[in-house]
Design a protein around this motif. Structure first.
Motif, PDB file in Angstrom:
ATOM      1  N   PRO A 270       0.832  -1.209   0.000  1.00  0.00           N
ATOM      2  CA  PRO A 270       0.000   0.000   0.000  1.00  0.00           C
ATOM      3  C   PRO A 270       0.868   1.262   0.000  1.00  0.00           C
ATOM      4  CG  PRO A 270      -0.753  -1.544   1.669  1.00  0.00           C
ATOM      5  CD  PRO A 270       0.566  -2.061   1.151  1.00  0.00           C
TER       6      PRO A 270
ATOM      7  N   VAL B 195      -4.586   9.442   1.639  1.00  0.00           N
ATOM      8  CA  VAL B 195      -4.991   8.652   0.484  1.00  0.00           C
ATOM      9  C   VAL B 195      -4.173   7.364   0.521  1.00  0.00           C
ATOM     10  CG1 VAL B 195      -5.135   8.535  -2.029  1.00  0.00           C
ATOM     11  CG2 VAL B 195      -5.527  10.722  -0.865  1.00  0.00           C
ATOM     12  N   ASN B 196      -4.866   6.234   0.683  1.00  0.00           N
ATOM     13  CA  ASN B 196      -4.224   4.924   0.793  1.00  0.00           C
ATOM     14  C   ASN B 196      -4.547   4.145  -0.483  1.00  0.00           C
ATOM     15  OD1 ASN B 196      -3.338   2.367   1.401  1.00  0.00           O
ATOM     16  ND2 ASN B 196      -4.500   2.170   3.277  1.00  0.00           N
ATOM     17  N   ILE B 197      -3.518   3.838  -1.262  1.00  0.00           N
ATOM     18  CA  ILE B 197      -3.685   3.128  -2.530  1.00  0.00           C
ATOM     19  C   ILE B 197      -3.196   1.698  -2.330  1.00  0.00           C
ATOM     20  CG2 ILE B 197      -3.037   3.087  -4.972  1.00  0.00           C
ATOM     21  CD1 ILE B 197      -2.386   6.223  -4.384  1.00  0.00           C
ATOM     22  N   ASN B 198      -4.115   0.740  -2.454  1.00  0.00           N
ATOM     23  CA  ASN B 198      -3.797  -0.660  -2.171  1.00  0.00           C
ATOM     24  C   ASN B 198      -4.133  -1.509  -3.404  1.00  0.00           C
ATOM     25  OD1 ASN B 198      -3.683  -3.327  -1.253  1.00  0.00           O
ATOM     26  ND2 ASN B 198      -4.318  -2.737   0.805  1.00  0.00           N
TER      27      ASN B 198
ATOM     28  N   ALA C 266      -8.723   2.086  -3.237  1.00  0.00           N
ATOM     29  CA  ALA C 266      -8.052   3.245  -2.656  1.00  0.00           C
ATOM     30  C   ALA C 266      -9.027   3.884  -1.682  1.00  0.00           C
ATOM     31  CB  ALA C 266      -7.658   4.237  -3.735  1.00  0.00           C
TER      32      ALA C 266
ATOM     33  N   LEU D 278     -10.160   0.340  -7.676  1.00  0.00           N
ATOM     34  CA  LEU D 278      -9.102   0.511  -8.667  1.00  0.00           C
ATOM     35  C   LEU D 278      -9.385  -0.377  -9.879  1.00  0.00           C
ATOM     36  CD1 LEU D 278      -5.902   0.419  -6.410  1.00  0.00           C
ATOM     37  CD2 LEU D 278      -6.967   2.427  -7.435  1.00  0.00           C
TER      38      LEU D 278
ATOM     39  N   PHE E  14      -3.276  10.366  -8.962  1.00  0.00           N
ATOM     40  CA  PHE E  14      -4.515  10.263  -8.205  1.00  0.00           C
ATOM     41  C   PHE E  14      -4.910  11.654  -7.720  1.00  0.00           C
ATOM     42  CE2 PHE E  14      -2.833   6.037  -8.111  1.00  0.00           C
ATOM     43  CZ  PHE E  14      -3.946   5.213  -8.136  1.00  0.00           C
TER      44      PHE E  14
END
Length: 128
Positions: free
Chosen positions: A47, A62-65, A71, A91, A103
């Motif tokens: 992440p 903002v957590n992008i996994n 996200a 996503l 993003f």
């Protein structure tokens, strides 16, 4: 009614830069927070968390996994109170993890209104 614009280069590993734009300094709850990922940042399957904090007025995460294919975005005041708004976004399945990705979290009146990836709106899984 001055605009606030702040950009940070290389804030953490995997993030090329992050930038906050708030059109009106008297309305901190409305604006855009952009995070641009470095090429290959998503290839590691870890992440990525991009943040902006201006205590005690403002915080956004903002957590992008990529593994979870989602996200999440949290928005609130940086005064130890709970987040005022949360959003979870889907996503795309066909992300090229070797490329850079942009993003943009859009917020208005202390509510998350959307998240774009490379200019395209991501689908909402949950919004509060």
């Amino acid at each position: 009614m001055a605009e606030i614009k702040s950009r940070e280069q290389d804030p953490i590993a995997g993030i090329e830069y992050s930038e906050i734009i708030i059109p009106d300094e008297n309305n901190m709850g409305t604006g855009t927070f952009t995070s641009v990922l470095k090429p290959d940042a998503m290839a590691k399957n870890n992440p990525l968390i991009s943040t902006i904090v201006n205590e005690p007025v403002f915080k956004m995460f903002v957590n992008i996994n990529i593994v979870a294919e989602e996200a999440s975005v949290l928005l609130g005041k940086a005064d130890d109170s709970p987040a005022s708004s949360r959003g979870i976004f889907k996503l795309p399945k066909d992300i090229n993890t070797k490329e850079s990705h942009r993003f943009e979290a859009i917020f208005k009146d202390w509510k998350i209104k959307g998240l774009k990836m490379n200019g395209k709106e991501l689908g909402v899984i949950k919004a509060e």
